[in-house]
Write a protein that holds these residues in place. Structure first.
Motif, PDB file in Angstrom:
ATOM      1  N   ILE A  87       0.823  -1.211   0.000  1.00 29.93           N
ATOM      2  CA  ILE A  87       0.000   0.000   0.000  1.00 29.93           C
ATOM      3  C   ILE A  87       0.856   1.258   0.000  1.00 29.93           C
ATOM      4  O   ILE A  87       0.538   2.256  -0.661  1.00 29.93           O
ATOM      5  N   SER A  88       1.981   1.240   0.718  1.00 28.80           N
ATOM      6  CA  SER A  88       2.829   2.446   0.778  1.00 28.80           C
ATOM      7  C   SER A  88       3.385   2.804  -0.594  1.00 28.80           C
ATOM      8  O   SER A  88       3.468   3.983  -0.953  1.00 28.80           O
ATOM      9  N   GLN A  89       3.770   1.783  -1.372  1.00 27.74           N
ATOM     10  CA  GLN A  89       4.260   2.059  -2.729  1.00 27.74           C
ATOM     11  C   GLN A  89       3.137   2.570  -3.628  1.00 27.74           C
ATOM     12  O   GLN A  89       3.365   3.434  -4.480  1.00 27.74           O
ATOM     13  N   GLN A  90       1.945   2.067  -3.450  1.00 24.36           N
ATOM     14  CA  GLN A  90       0.821   2.540  -4.260  1.00 24.36           C
ATOM     15  C   GLN A  90       0.477   3.991  -3.943  1.00 24.36           C
ATOM     16  O   GLN A  90       0.150   4.780  -4.836  1.00 24.36           O
ATOM     17  N   LEU A  91       0.559   4.360  -2.683  1.00 24.56           N
ATOM     18  CA  LEU A  91       0.249   5.741  -2.315  1.00 24.56           C
ATOM     19  C   LEU A  91       1.338   6.716  -2.745  1.00 24.56           C
ATOM     20  O   LEU A  91       1.066   7.904  -2.963  1.00 24.56           O
ATOM     21  N   ALA A  92       2.578   6.206  -2.847  1.00 23.03           N
ATOM     22  CA  ALA A  92       3.694   7.090  -3.210  1.00 23.03           C
ATOM     23  C   ALA A  92       3.856   7.244  -4.716  1.00 23.03           C
ATOM     24  O   ALA A  92       4.740   7.986  -5.164  1.00 23.03           O
TER      25      ALA A  92
END
Length: 199
Positions: A176-181
């Motif tokens: 999720i962190s990579q998707q948000l970034a």
């Protein structure tokens, strides 16, 4: 009384036999099926002693939870579904026999507790029913242990989910962190297509 005693011994014998088969069966699918059979017979024993609410909870909660247990077993073990489909016809007579046994037990239980006459006798009963008395006891005197049991079950469910989330080769996971970034330029490309040209 003779029918009730006979029903008790039949249900108890099948419960013990199916419980032994749960821990001795080599196939996990067979263990789950024997566990369901044990739960149904234990529920029938509860009905015989007049604890119909416990019998209903045993069937609804535990037999329903067995399906979740089976899913966790399938997720944690690499079961070959091609072999399961191939062995379906081979085990069909045994499954039909277990279904007939359950059907006969239901008719035997229906006859041992009095059938429709139990409904007529319940109308003349004065005072709280079994279910109302049990609910009043759980939510007053045993409210804290009831909530603690719910927390234990929640922790067990989270633990089972964590155990099944193992990394496997070739399986992509959502980060999720990579998707948000992500930026728009990284995921979207705008191309101009002329008239009459294909995409």
């Amino acid at each position: 009384m003779i029918i009730q005693a006979l029903a008790f011994y039949i249900f108890a014998a099948i419960t013990v036999a199916s419980a032994v088969m749960v821990i001795s069966a080599r196939n996990s699918v067979h263990s789950v099926l024997f566990l369901i059979l044990a739960f149904f017979n234990a529920a029938a024993l509860f009905v015989l002693i007049g604890a119909e609410f416990l019998a209903m909870i045993l069937v609804v909660v535990y037999v329903g939870a067995v399906a979740v247990l089976f899913l966790f077993v399938v997720m944690m073990l690499d079961i070959n579904f091609a072999e399961l489909r191939a062995g379906f016809l081979r085990y069909l007579p045994i499954g039909a026999l277990i279904g007939v046994v359950l059907l006969v037990e239901l008719f035997l239980l229906y006859g041992s507790v009095g059938g429709p006459s139990i409904l007529a006798s319940g109308a003349a009963h004065v005072g709280p029913t079994n279910t109302a008395a049990l609910g009043q006891l759980i939510y007053t005197q045993y409210a804290f242990p009831f909530q603690a049991a719910g927390l234990v079950l929640l922790v067990a469910m989270i633990g089972a989910i964590v155990l099944t989330l193992r990394h496997r080769a070739g399986v992509r996971r959502q980060v999720i962190s990579q998707q948000l970034a992500r930026r728009r330029e990284e995921v979207m490309v705008i191309k101009k297509i002329g008239t009459g040209e294909g995409a």
